[in-house]
Design a protein around this motif. Structure first.
Motif, PDB file in Angstrom:
ATOM      1  N   MET A  24       5.975  37.345  32.294  1.00  0.00           N
ATOM      2  CA  MET A  24       7.207  37.247  31.537  1.00  0.00           C
ATOM      3  C   MET A  24       8.214  38.231  32.136  1.00  0.00           C
ATOM      4  O   MET A  24       7.909  39.391  32.337  1.00  0.00           O
ATOM      5  N   SER A  25       9.410  37.763  32.445  1.00  0.00           N
ATOM      6  CA  SER A  25      10.410  38.636  33.048  1.00  0.00           C
ATOM      7  C   SER A  25      11.197  39.381  31.972  1.00  0.00           C
ATOM      8  O   SER A  25      11.390  38.893  30.863  1.00  0.00           O
ATOM      9  N   PRO A  26      11.657  40.593  32.312  1.00  0.00           N
ATOM     10  CA  PRO A  26      12.385  41.397  31.340  1.00  0.00           C
ATOM     11  C   PRO A  26      13.698  40.746  30.917  1.00  0.00           C
ATOM     12  O   PRO A  26      14.363  40.092  31.709  1.00  0.00           O
ATOM     13  N   ILE A  27      14.031  40.941  29.677  1.00  0.00           N
ATOM     14  CA  ILE A  27      15.314  40.504  29.132  1.00  0.00           C
ATOM     15  C   ILE A  27      16.081  41.770  28.794  1.00  0.00           C
ATOM     16  O   ILE A  27      15.515  42.735  28.277  1.00  0.00           O
ATOM     17  N   ALA A  28      17.361  41.794  29.105  1.00  0.00           N
ATOM     18  CA  ALA A  28      18.160  42.992  28.906  1.00  0.00           C
ATOM     19  C   ALA A  28      19.139  42.816  27.754  1.00  0.00           C
ATOM     20  O   ALA A  28      19.671  41.734  27.526  1.00  0.00           O
ATOM     21  N   THR A  29      19.343  43.915  27.044  1.00  0.00           N
ATOM     22  CA  THR A  29      20.395  43.987  26.039  1.00  0.00           C
ATOM     23  C   THR A  29      21.236  45.222  26.360  1.00  0.00           C
ATOM     24  O   THR A  29      20.759  46.164  26.987  1.00  0.00           O
ATOM     25  N   THR A  30      22.484  45.187  25.929  1.00  0.00           N
ATOM     26  CA  THR A  30      23.372  46.315  26.177  1.00  0.00           C
ATOM     27  C   THR A  30      24.067  46.744  24.891  1.00  0.00           C
ATOM     28  O   THR A  30      24.217  45.958  23.956  1.00  0.00           O
ATOM     29  N   ALA A  31      24.494  47.987  24.901  1.00  0.00           N
ATOM     30  CA  ALA A  31      25.312  48.528  23.821  1.00  0.00           C
ATOM     31  C   ALA A  31      26.186  49.615  24.426  1.00  0.00           C
ATOM     32  O   ALA A  31      25.786  50.282  25.385  1.00  0.00           O
ATOM     33  N   VAL A  32      27.382  49.783  23.890  1.00  0.00           N
ATOM     34  CA  VAL A  32      28.264  50.872  24.290  1.00  0.00           C
ATOM     35  C   VAL A  32      28.565  51.679  23.038  1.00  0.00           C
ATOM     36  O   VAL A  32      29.023  51.129  22.032  1.00  0.00           O
ATOM     37  N   GLY A  36      32.559  56.554  26.253  1.00  0.00           N
ATOM     38  CA  GLY A  36      31.372  55.942  25.680  1.00  0.00           C
ATOM     39  C   GLY A  36      30.156  56.115  26.558  1.00  0.00           C
ATOM     40  O   GLY A  36      30.228  56.540  27.706  1.00  0.00           O
ATOM     41  N   LEU A  37      29.028  55.772  25.979  1.00  0.00           N
ATOM     42  CA  LEU A  37      27.763  55.764  26.688  1.00  0.00           C
ATOM     43  C   LEU A  37      27.269  54.326  26.680  1.00  0.00           C
ATOM     44  O   LEU A  37      27.029  53.746  25.623  1.00  0.00           O
ATOM     45  N   ARG A  38      27.177  53.740  27.863  1.00  0.00           N
ATOM     46  CA  ARG A  38      26.722  52.354  28.012  1.00  0.00           C
ATOM     47  C   ARG A  38      25.219  52.374  28.236  1.00  0.00           C
ATOM     48  O   ARG A  38      24.718  53.110  29.083  1.00  0.00           O
ATOM     49  N   ILE A  39      24.503  51.559  27.460  1.00  0.00           N
ATOM     50  CA  ILE A  39      23.049  51.478  27.552  1.00  0.00           C
ATOM     51  C   ILE A  39      22.668  50.055  27.941  1.00  0.00           C
ATOM     52  O   ILE A  39      23.162  49.091  27.357  1.00  0.00           O
ATOM     53  N   ARG A  40      21.778  49.945  28.922  1.00  0.00           N
ATOM     54  CA  ARG A  40      21.227  48.643  29.313  1.00  0.00           C
ATOM     55  C   ARG A  40      19.716  48.767  29.223  1.00  0.00           C
ATOM     56  O   ARG A  40      19.084  49.444  30.028  1.00  0.00           O
ATOM     57  N   LEU A  41      19.141  48.138  28.221  1.00  0.00           N
ATOM     58  CA  LEU A  41      17.707  48.212  27.934  1.00  0.00           C
ATOM     59  C   LEU A  41      17.030  46.925  28.367  1.00  0.00           C
ATOM     60  O   LEU A  41      17.512  45.833  28.037  1.00  0.00           O
ATOM     61  N   GLN A  42      15.915  47.046  29.086  1.00  0.00           N
ATOM     62  CA  GLN A  42      15.170  45.867  29.532  1.00  0.00           C
ATOM     63  C   GLN A  42      13.728  45.933  29.043  1.00  0.00           C
ATOM     64  O   GLN A  42      13.075  46.977  29.180  1.00  0.00           O
ATOM     65  N   HIS A  43      13.266  44.840  28.511  1.00  0.00           N
ATOM     66  CA  HIS A  43      11.854  44.683  28.162  1.00  0.00           C
ATOM     67  C   HIS A  43      11.602  43.211  27.897  1.00  0.00           C
ATOM     68  O   HIS A  43      12.418  42.536  27.263  1.00  0.00           O
ATOM     69  N   ALA A  44      10.486  42.697  28.368  1.00  0.00           N
ATOM     70  CA  ALA A  44      10.175  41.274  28.216  1.00  0.00           C
ATOM     71  C   ALA A  44       9.810  40.903  26.782  1.00  0.00           C
ATOM     72  O   ALA A  44      10.089  39.799  26.329  1.00  0.00           O
ATOM     73  N   ASP A  45       9.201  41.826  26.054  1.00  0.00           N
ATOM     74  CA  ASP A  45       8.751  41.549  24.693  1.00  0.00           C
ATOM     75  C   ASP A  45       9.863  41.865  23.689  1.00  0.00           C
ATOM     76  O   ASP A  45      10.337  43.001  23.609  1.00  0.00           O
ATOM     77  N   ALA A  46      10.256  40.874  22.916  1.00  0.00           N
ATOM     78  CA  ALA A  46      11.377  41.035  21.973  1.00  0.00           C
ATOM     79  C   ALA A  46      11.085  42.096  20.915  1.00  0.00           C
ATOM     80  O   ALA A  46      11.977  42.874  20.548  1.00  0.00           O
ATOM     81  N   ASN A  47       9.864  42.157  20.412  1.00  0.00           N
ATOM     82  CA  ASN A  47       9.516  43.156  19.389  1.00  0.00           C
ATOM     83  C   ASN A  47       9.571  44.567  19.956  1.00  0.00           C
ATOM     84  O   ASN A  47      10.064  45.487  19.305  1.00  0.00           O
ATOM     85  N   GLU A  48       9.060  44.733  21.169  1.00  0.00           N
ATOM     86  CA  GLU A  48       9.094  46.050  21.800  1.00  0.00           C
ATOM     87  C   GLU A  48      10.528  46.438  22.149  1.00  0.00           C
ATOM     88  O   GLU A  48      10.919  47.595  22.005  1.00  0.00           O
ATOM     89  N   ARG A  78      12.098  47.642  19.017  1.00  0.00           N
ATOM     90  CA  ARG A  78      11.579  48.968  18.658  1.00  0.00           C
ATOM     91  C   ARG A  78      12.257  50.036  19.514  1.00  0.00           C
ATOM     92  O   ARG A  78      12.686  51.083  19.001  1.00  0.00           O
ATOM     93  N   LEU A  79      12.389  49.775  20.821  1.00  0.00           N
ATOM     94  CA  LEU A  79      13.037  50.739  21.703  1.00  0.00           C
ATOM     95  C   LEU A  79      14.511  50.924  21.355  1.00  0.00           C
ATOM     96  O   LEU A  79      15.039  52.030  21.448  1.00  0.00           O
ATOM     97  N   GLN A  80      15.170  49.854  20.940  1.00  0.00           N
ATOM     98  CA  GLN A  80      16.557  49.984  20.495  1.00  0.00           C
ATOM     99  C   GLN A  80      16.637  50.956  19.321  1.00  0.00           C
ATOM    100  O   GLN A  80      17.507  51.837  19.300  1.00  0.00           O
ATOM    101  N   ARG A  81      15.733  50.818  18.364  1.00  0.00           N
ATOM    102  CA  ARG A  81      15.730  51.726  17.200  1.00  0.00           C
ATOM    103  C   ARG A  81      15.448  53.165  17.622  1.00  0.00           C
ATOM    104  O   ARG A  81      16.063  54.107  17.112  1.00  0.00           O
ATOM    105  N   VAL A  82      14.514  53.359  18.556  1.00  0.00           N
ATOM    106  CA  VAL A  82      14.191  54.705  19.042  1.00  0.00           C
ATOM    107  C   VAL A  82      15.425  55.334  19.687  1.00  0.00           C
ATOM    108  O   VAL A  82      15.765  56.487  19.402  1.00  0.00           O
ATOM    109  N   ILE A  83      16.089  54.587  20.538  1.00  0.00           N
ATOM    110  CA  ILE A  83      17.301  55.093  21.205  1.00  0.00           C
ATOM    111  C   ILE A  83      18.371  55.422  20.172  1.00  0.00           C
ATOM    112  O   ILE A  83      18.979  56.497  20.213  1.00  0.00           O
ATOM    113  N   GLU A  84      18.613  54.521  19.240  1.00  0.00           N
ATOM    114  CA  GLU A  84      19.616  54.749  18.201  1.00  0.00           C
ATOM    115  C   GLU A  84      19.306  56.008  17.398  1.00  0.00           C
ATOM    116  O   GLU A  84      20.194  56.849  17.178  1.00  0.00           O
TER     117      GLU A  84
END
Length: 101
Positions: free
Chosen positions: A1-9, A58-70, A73-79
């Motif tokens: 499964m390839s990583p999927i990325a999400t971003t936030a600023v 701002g601080l731009r974040i680009r998070l990658q992980h293939a598993d949506a649940n993980e 979870r990482l988004q919450r940890v970063i936040e």
């Protein structure tokens, strides 16, 4: 499964300080790569990590992980960590699918 990325600023009066604090906090747990003062890569897991870039006010974040649940979870940890370090519960995190590489 390839990583999927999400971003936030995240708007911040001092995004460089926020990034330094984040890196100092996690440097004992992760092998953080700092290409320069305005960028860091944190490899949270073998399957995913995040790039943090100072972008103006701002601080731009680009998070990658293939598993949506993980990824969620990482988004919450970063936040949670950024809110704690900035001492600002009003920081807004609007995660969206990343575009481009």
């Amino acid at each position: 499964m390839s990583p999927i990325a999400t971003t936030a600023v995240i708007a911040s009066p001092d995004p460089a300080r926020l990034l330094r604090t984040l890196c100092n906090h996690w440097r004992h747990k992760f092998e953080i790569r700092r290409d320069h003062d305005g960028h860091a890569h944190i490899p949270f897991t073998a399957d995913g990590g995040a790039d943090f870039d100072v972008d103006g006010d701002g601080l731009r974040i680009r998070l990658q992980h293939a598993d949506a649940n993980e990824r969620a979870r990482l988004q919450r940890v970063i936040e949670n960590h950024l809110r704690r370090f900035d001492r600002d519960e009003s920081l807004a995190f609007d995660w969206s699918p990343a575009t481009g590489a």
